[in-house]
Design an enzyme around this catalytic site. Structure first.
Site, short mmCIF file in Angstrom:
data_model
loop_
_atom_site.label_atom_id
_atom_site.label_comp_id
_atom_site.label_asym_id
_atom_site.label_seq_id
_atom_site.Cartn_x
_atom_site.Cartn_y
_atom_site.Cartn_z
N GLU A 36 36.61 44.78 27.59
CA GLU A 36 35.84 43.52 27.72
C GLU A 36 34.36 43.62 27.21
OE1 GLU A 36 39.59 43.33 29.69
OE2 GLU A 36 38.08 45.05 29.57
N HIS A 71 44.02 42.04 40.82
CA HIS A 71 43.83 40.89 40.08
C HIS A 71 43.78 39.43 40.92
CE1 HIS A 71 44.90 43.55 36.83
NE2 HIS A 71 46.04 43.77 37.44
#
Length: 331
Positions: free
Chosen positions: A65, A134
């Protein structure tokens, strides 16, 4: 508007149509992220776009990321219009350095010489049993940061149109999208397109109480308002939409109209967006209130996996109805 101009589509399809239109309109626009190409996106939002636009504009990236968000920032600095997709909001923490210390600060650090026109799409929210890894509503983390515009696509209309307007912005924009809504169908105009990204929106007019929310809370608040009207309570529903900078005018006008406020969001209850909205109401329109501002937020625990516990960890329709009735001392 005739029925012929109305279409029913899922939130997922609304997102895809927005991306496709952006790619069609401007050759400088490209999509980059993990699994956005051959796999079609972790949530199938970009399915088919690789075949339509090719690998130079639908770009799969390594699992880094910090690396690919940094690459998106670099592309923006060099005249491109990147759409950077971060699969889920928890992974965005790995890119925080790039977002906070580069994207958000370069305009200031360069004395106004360097703009960073990057749009970062982040899937977030709770309700699909993705457990503590998540399932997060971390919009408040980004709404805290000067230099960013932070948007929340809580309706199909905004899922369809926010991206198009965000790509016209000269500075970095974060768009939060909601996994809980992906399969939800709603009707929107067949001609739906770019939408305003500067103001909150009154989703339902009312006179007795203002329910102020965003993201996954919008449809819940609207459903709760339908239930409340059957009991004689007329609730106004405000969708904040823009979490940074907040649209104070719409908020304050609603407070002046109803004189009661319930703030609803899925983010943990402490130090969230509702905290800031409540403080601004107290500082600016305190004497318009007939009762203290009330809040409904997420329970401060890691999000559970079991469905019944997950549901219990965030505000639901019934919680909103119960809270409003209590505020109005309605039996």
């Amino acid at each position: 508007m005739s029925e012929n101009n109305i279409i029913k589509l899922t939130y997922r399809e609304a997102l895809k149509r927005g991306i496709r239109e952006a790619l069609q309109k401007d050759e400088k626009v490209f999509l980059m992220g993990e699994d956005v190409g051959r796999y079609g996106g972790a949530f199938a939002v970009s399915k088919g776009l690789l075949q339509e636009f090719g690998p130079e504009r639908i770009m799969d990236v390594p699992l880094s990321e910090s690396g690919f968000v940094g690459a998106g920032i670099g592309a923006a600095l060099n005249g491109m219009r990147p759409i950077v997709e971060i699969m889920t909001v928890n992974f965005s923490l790995l890119a925080m350095d790039q977002i906070v210390n580069n994207a958000a600060t370069l305009l200031h650090m360069s004395g106004g010489q360097i703009n960073v026109p990057v749009v970062i799409r982040i899937s977030c929210g709770i309700g699909r049993q993705l457990a503590a890894q998540h399932s997060h509503s971390w919009e408040p983390l980004y709404a805290h940061i000067p230099g960013l515009k932070v948007l929340s696509a809580g309706t199909h209309e905004d899922a369809r149109g926010m991206l198009l307007t965000a790509l016209q912005n000269r500075d970095p924009v974060i768009i939060f999208e909601y996994t809980f809504l992906l399969n939800k169908e709603e009707e929107i105009s067949a001609n739906a397109g770019a939408v305003d990204i500067t103001k909150a929106k009154v989703r339902r007019e009312g006179r007795d109480v203002s329910i102020i929310t965003y993201g996954a809370g919008v449809y819940k608040a609207l459903d709760a308002a339908k239930e409340l009207i059957a009991t004689g309570i007329d609730a106004e529903v405000i969708d904040l939409r823009v979490l940074r900078p907040l649209d104070e005018v719409t908020i304050f006008n609603s407070v002046k109209k109803t004189h009661r406020v319930l703030l609803v969001e899925e983010a943990w209850g402490s130090v969230n967006v509702s905290s800031e909205v409540s403080a601004r109401i107290m500082e600016n329109v305190f004497y318009e209130l007939d009762a203290p501002v009330q809040r409904l937020g997420g329970v401060e625990v890691p999000i559970p996996y079991p469905k019944h516990l997950e549901d219990a960890s965030i505000p639901q329709n019934a919680d909103i109805v119960k809270k409003v009735k209590k505020m109005l001392q309605h039996d």
